[in-house]
Design a protein around this motif. Sequence first.
Motif, short mmCIF file in Angstrom:
data_model
loop_
_atom_site.label_atom_id
_atom_site.label_comp_id
_atom_site.label_asym_id
_atom_site.label_seq_id
_atom_site.Cartn_x
_atom_site.Cartn_y
_atom_site.Cartn_z
N TRP A 145 0.83 -1.21 0.00
CA TRP A 145 0.00 0.00 0.00
C TRP A 145 0.87 1.26 0.00
CZ3 TRP A 145 -5.05 0.06 3.43
CH2 TRP A 145 -5.98 -0.81 2.87
N TYR A 146 0.34 2.30 -0.67
CA TYR A 146 0.92 3.64 -0.64
C TYR A 146 0.09 4.45 0.35
CZ TYR A 146 3.61 2.10 -4.59
OH TYR A 146 4.48 1.39 -5.37
N ASN A 196 -0.32 7.76 3.27
CA ASN A 196 0.06 9.04 3.88
C ASN A 196 -0.37 9.02 5.34
OD1 ASN A 196 -0.51 11.91 4.84
ND2 ASN A 196 0.60 12.31 2.94
N VAL A 240 4.79 1.82 1.39
CA VAL A 240 5.47 3.03 0.91
C VAL A 240 4.76 4.25 1.49
CG1 VAL A 240 6.19 4.34 -1.11
CG2 VAL A 240 6.13 1.83 -1.20
N HIS A 296 4.09 8.16 1.88
CA HIS A 296 4.13 9.43 1.14
C HIS A 296 4.04 10.56 2.15
CE1 HIS A 296 1.68 12.80 -0.56
NE2 HIS A 296 2.44 12.63 -1.61
N VAL A 322 8.08 10.30 -1.64
CA VAL A 322 7.45 8.99 -1.84
C VAL A 322 8.48 7.96 -1.42
CG1 VAL A 322 6.32 7.43 -3.45
CG2 VAL A 322 6.15 9.90 -3.82
N GLY A 323 8.18 7.23 -0.33
CA GLY A 323 9.16 6.26 0.17
C GLY A 323 9.94 6.81 1.35
N HIS A 373 -4.26 8.26 -5.89
CA HIS A 373 -3.15 7.30 -6.02
C HIS A 373 -2.67 6.75 -4.68
CE1 HIS A 373 -3.01 8.44 -10.23
NE2 HIS A 373 -3.04 9.70 -9.84
N LEU A 374 -3.22 7.27 -3.59
CA LEU A 374 -2.85 6.73 -2.27
C LEU A 374 -3.91 5.73 -1.83
CD1 LEU A 374 -1.77 9.98 -0.37
CD2 LEU A 374 -0.28 8.25 -1.39
N ASP A 375 -3.46 4.55 -1.38
CA ASP A 375 -4.41 3.54 -0.91
C ASP A 375 -5.07 3.96 0.39
OD1 ASP A 375 -3.96 1.28 -2.84
OD2 ASP A 375 -1.90 1.70 -2.20
#
Lengths: 226, 222
Positions: free
Chosen positions: B32-33, B35, B55, B57, B63-64, B108-110
């Motif tokens: 998952w991405y 924040n 990952v 954000h 990012v990462g 774009h963030l899960d």
Amino acid sequence: MIDKIVTDLTEAMAGISDGATILIGGFGSVGQPDTLIEGLIESGAGDLVVVSNNAGTGRAGLARLMELGRVRKIICTYPRSAGSVVFEELYAAGKIALEIVPQGTLAERLRAAGAGIPAFFTPTAYGTKLAEGKETRRIDGRDYVLEYALPGDVALVEAWEADRWGNLTYRASGRNFNPVMATAAKLTIAQTNHIRDLGDLAPDLIGTPGLYVDRVLHAPREAEGV
Amino acid sequence: MSETVQTRITGWQPLDRKAMAARVADDIPEGWYVNLGIGMPTMIADYVPETREVVIHSENGIVGMGPAPTPEQDDPWLINAGKQRVTLLKGGSYVHQADSFAIIRGGHLDLCVLGAFEVAQNGDIANWSTGDSDMAPAVGGAMDLSAGAKRIWVIMQHTTRDGRPRLVERCGYPLTAPGVVKRIYTDLAVLDVTPDGFAVREMVPGLTLSELRERTAAPLIG
């Protein structure tokens, strides 16, 4: 020969008028063009509108510019942070106007200004106080708020490296608002930590091509040790 | 009432901040991405096992993002959205502010995990302003994150310090975004926002549903 490198701060800051809208890069102190802000203070320009993520800390830099009464209005996302004493004093005394903008909306308004887009619809802030009085539209079943481009008269940015064409690279999280603001003003002034010879910057890694940049001042952050 | 006294009387104990962060981390799957908002949400990253690649954000353009630096890694050019020094993981990258929020707004963030003052039963979140007109408002990226991430989870204390419920029928504080919260992790329970109200998925050991109801100002589905 194109040579955008200026030799001193006075030359870098020449021609900034009273009443100008100044875009100031940086997120907190990282990537914030401190030398150029000092130059703005020395230039004497007043009645300014400042666009910046934060509203300065301590009593130096942007905080000092405000304390000197030279900022009529600040457009920012997060004016209250540790040490933002000057802004809070001026705000409490009604001596500075504040336009609070969600961070992504601020970034996109700047991007739009640089990209020839006069306005756009965004889902951010729909149904909140920050969208009150703004035009909205339902598109494909979702509600959006109309936001307008935010062009500047002057952009002050900090780069990691620059060359005489004004090509810029950025370092780590110092990128932040700098490449976006560099596109959005009539006059873009960059301070840079390093000057490189033309051709020495890797073309694939240039974050801002020189066509956006008018002046470059060498102002390394020696104290930071990087 | 101190926690010790409360425990003796009732037999249950609220999670501390670290345990709350660890509980959220348990539910974030590999790949998952994500924040993480400023404050308690930031702590969640410390409890994602190193073997699970998630990952992170950060809205100032990372990012990462990795954990706090060792003295050798410390780099004044590398900070997170809370302006603390951080590191970049192998494979990490930097983006500018317009791209960073395109990532957010573009879905774009899960997941985004935020703190909150209040969450309403319809998923409204209030986390940016107490409505106090003497204080300058400050919003940062909260509204963009709330409107943009695929999922919004909230991590917060179940009640205020003086015992007022934060889970409510309608938010009293100014909204950050309407109808976006999917799940809430508190020091007492894990709850999902459903069309019928807050559904209790988990409670701290020993806590009863009626005790949770006493601390919640909206209907609970047990």
